[in-house]
Design a protein around this motif. Structure first.
Motif: not given
Length: 277
Positions: A39-48, A101-107
């Motif tokens: 199962q594919y899970l996409s994640i976005w994070v706000h850092s380099i 939108l991704p499945d998981v993200l930082t905010l």
């Protein structure tokens, strides 16, 4: 709008499950490491990625993928914030409107309530008491909205003052411990005592700035709270009588006095503290 399945990623310190619109289809082979049946899970994070913080995220995702190999595959994308705090937030906000939108993200912590209220994020799975015990109460409170936990912060942050040991020793000033802090009056007296010494060094007793934007609230709200004031009402709906209360006026007058007495520079001075000035 289709809601994605709620999953709390083990090893990721901040995980928020998203509602997804027009979710991007990813097939095995499109992404390195993603195999058939996972199962594919996409994640976005706000850092380099090439920073200590980015490496922590990368290592967390790699650890997750190793642990759940064959069942889940987490794919992380690094979308840094720019100097004004945009960039990442801009992409999240535009994706709310356009989908993807991704499945998981930082905010950012202050955004949790707004995102939850508007159905952009879903509550996390219930934590056990042992799991809750791993987090500071402030982290749990920040991530909770309407009695539901939506986010777990990767870190806590605070505001403090650094001091030059040599200069304070020269002035005969003893730094108190946390149980016996300086009062506002004592602190103002210390600035007055430091001024002639710092005049000789062509500097100032204290190096503070009042930046434009959210940083001013981040830096100086603790002074307001410590004086018994607040910025808004408890329900967040009323400013009049709170932001402009007598208690807050006292705090603003205190800072005005620091500037007026030239204990700090009216305009920021580059590396004022670092240069011993």
């Amino acid at each position: 709008m289709k809601k994605t399945k709620l999953i709390l990623l083990a090893g990721l310190a901040m995980a928020v499950s998203m509602t997804g619109c027009q979710k991007k289809e990813v097939k095995p082979g499109d992404v390195a490491g993603y195999d058939e049946g996972e199962q594919y899970l996409s994640i976005w994070v706000h850092s380099i990625e090439d920073t200590p913080e980015g490496q922590v995220y990368r290592e967390s995702v790699d650890s997750f993928n190793e642990k759940y190999n064959g069942k889940y595959f987490a794919d992380i994308e690094f979308i840094p914030r720019n100097d004004s705090g945009g960039g990442y937030s801009d992409k999240v906000n535009s994706s709310v409107l356009s989908g993807g939108l991704p499945d998981v993200l930082t905010l950012d912590g202050p955004n949790v309530a707004a995102y939850a209220e508007n159905g952009i994020i879903q509550p996390l799975a219930d934590l056990t008491e042992e799991e809750r015990g791993e987090y500071l109460e402030s982290i749990l409170e920040q991530g909770t909205y309407d009695d539901k936990l939506y986010a777990l912060g990767v870190m806590e942050s605070s505001v403090g003052l650094y001091y030059n040991k040599d200069i304070l020793e020269e002035a005969g000033i003893e730094v108190p411990d946390a149980d016996h802090p300086w009062t506002r009056t004592e602190f103002m007296d210390i600035l007055a005592k430091l001024k002639p010494i710092m005049d000789e060094k062509k500097g100032y007793p204290i190096d503070m700035t009042f930046p434009v934007g959210e940083a001013s609230i981040y830096y100086y709200a603790p002074f307001i709270w410590a004086n018994g004031g607040n910025l808004v009402s408890d329900d967040g709906m009323t400013v009049d009588g709170y932001f402009n209360s007598e208690k807050n006026v006292e705090v603003m007058n205190y800072f005005h006095q620091i500037v007026e007495n030239k204990y700090m520079s009216e305009a920021p001075v580059e590396k004022l503290f670092e240069s011993g000035r």
